[in-house]
Motif scaffolding. Structure first.
Motif, PDB file in Angstrom:
ATOM      1  N   ASP A 200       0.854  -1.225   0.073  1.00 52.15           N
ATOM      2  CA  ASP A 200      -0.160  -0.146   0.267  1.00 52.15           C
ATOM      3  C   ASP A 200       0.897   1.034   0.007  1.00 52.15           C
ATOM      4  N   PRO A 201       1.199   1.781  -1.149  1.00 49.68           N
ATOM      5  CA  PRO A 201       1.985   2.919  -1.220  1.00 49.68           C
ATOM      6  C   PRO A 201       1.605   4.123  -0.280  1.00 49.68           C
ATOM      7  N   ASP A 202       0.429   4.389  -0.280  1.00 51.48           N
ATOM      8  CA  ASP A 202      -0.141   5.592   0.618  1.00 51.48           C
ATOM      9  C   ASP A 202       0.403   5.471   1.896  1.00 51.48           C
ATOM     10  N   PHE A 203       0.108   4.223   2.574  1.00 46.95           N
ATOM     11  CA  PHE A 203       0.586   4.115   3.817  1.00 46.95           C
ATOM     12  C   PHE A 203       1.716   3.593   4.217  1.00 46.95           C
ATOM     13  N   ASN A 204       2.470   3.292   2.976  1.00 47.20           N
ATOM     14  CA  ASN A 204       3.897   2.742   2.917  1.00 47.20           C
ATOM     15  C   ASN A 204       3.850   1.549   3.876  1.00 47.20           C
ATOM     16  N   THR A 205       3.154   0.580   3.901  1.00 46.51           N
ATOM     17  CA  THR A 205       2.866  -0.741   4.442  1.00 46.51           C
ATOM     18  C   THR A 205       2.870  -1.792   3.630  1.00 46.51           C
ATOM     19  N   ALA A 206       3.246  -2.848   3.869  1.00 46.09           N
ATOM     20  CA  ALA A 206       2.760  -4.256   3.246  1.00 46.09           C
ATOM     21  C   ALA A 206       1.570  -4.822   4.100  1.00 46.09           C
ATOM     22  N   ASP A 207       0.744  -5.220   3.326  1.00 46.07           N
ATOM     23  CA  ASP A 207      -0.452  -5.495   4.174  1.00 46.07           C
ATOM     24  C   ASP A 207      -1.012  -7.076   3.807  1.00 46.07           C
ATOM     25  N   LEU A 208      -1.314  -7.799   4.927  1.00 45.94           N
ATOM     26  CA  LEU A 208      -1.844  -9.452   4.770  1.00 45.94           C
ATOM     27  C   LEU A 208      -3.409  -9.412   5.077  1.00 45.94           C
ATOM     28  N   PRO A 209      -4.015 -10.018   4.065  1.00 46.87           N
ATOM     29  CA  PRO A 209      -5.428  -9.961   4.404  1.00 46.87           C
ATOM     30  C   PRO A 209      -5.637 -11.112   5.450  1.00 46.87           C
TER      31      PRO A 209
END
Length: 230
Positions: A200-209
């Motif tokens: 997620d470039p806006d939050f600068n995170t890697a997200d796991l569902p």
């Protein structure tokens, strides 16, 4: 009220911008706003002494998601298989606790309210994203993904697919990285991971569902949150 709404958005802005380096492009500075907020129900915890909001989550019911044009998670993942298998997906998002109030009491109060909310709406499946900071270039995210894969293979009938896949084969690993508290809490409650990470470039995170069937909610959590497992 609108004032409460703004206070929630201010807390989210403070936490996400300072801790993740998130970039907010909304119309008002100092607020985390998006098009889903108006469709969601918002759970808040206030500090009795200061009267300030110190914790929040937002919840999106299936019928609200339809009105909103989908789930927030669909910005990051293709959820076609999950939606086909599960008709009562309730999305959790924007988990946020003020840094001065992370002893555990606030998150327990939030989860008690979430469990009661699910019970009241007779829904059985929670979906949300657990975020890992990308400030280290993805080392923590990739290392945690390896760890999760070994412990918990993905159910192919419940698999999601990242829209902005991390280049996992290009990232070095550190097997000693710690799990973020939120991810650790989800897994301890019986949640399963449904996809490899999405950036997620806006939050600068890697997200796991993560998918949490309420029936898998560990017994001690269920008794604490809603008093019974029925």
């Amino acid at each position: 009220s609108r004032a409460v709404f703004r206070e929630v958005q201010q807390l989210r802005y403070q936490v996400f911008s300072e801790e993740y380096g998130a970039i907010f492009l909304g119309p008002e500075k100092g607020l985390d706003q998006d098009q889903f907020d108006d469709y969601c129900d918002h759970i808040i915890v206030r500090n009795r002494q200061s009267a300030r909001i110190v914790g929040t989550y937002r919840i999106l019911l299936p019928e609200q998601a339809r009105r909103a044009g989908g789930y927030y998670s669909q910005h990051e993942f293709f959820l076609t298989r999950l939606e086909r298998q599960i008709g009562d997906l309730v999305e959790l998002g924007r988990s946020c606790v003020h840094p001065d109030h992370r002893s555990g009491a606030v998150i327990m109060l939030l989860w008690k309210a979430i469990a009661q909310y699910m019970h009241r709406h007779r829904c059985q499946h929670l979906i949300g994203c657990a975020s890992v900071s990308m400030r280290d270039g993805g080392i923590q995210a990739a290392s945690l993904w390896d760890r999760v894969c070994i412990k918990m293979p993905i159910d192919p009938t419940l698999e999601a697919y990242p829209r902005n896949r991390l280049p996992l084969d290009q990232i070095v690993r550190n097997p000693l990285v710690a799990e973020p508290p939120l991810l650790r809490a989800y897994l301890s409650m019986g949640a399963v991971i449904c996809s490899e990470p999405s950036w997620d470039p806006d939050f600068n995170t890697a997200d796991l569902p993560v998918l949490l069937p309420m029936r898998r909610l560990d017994g001690r959590y269920a008794r604490h949150f809603i008093g019974s497992k029925d």
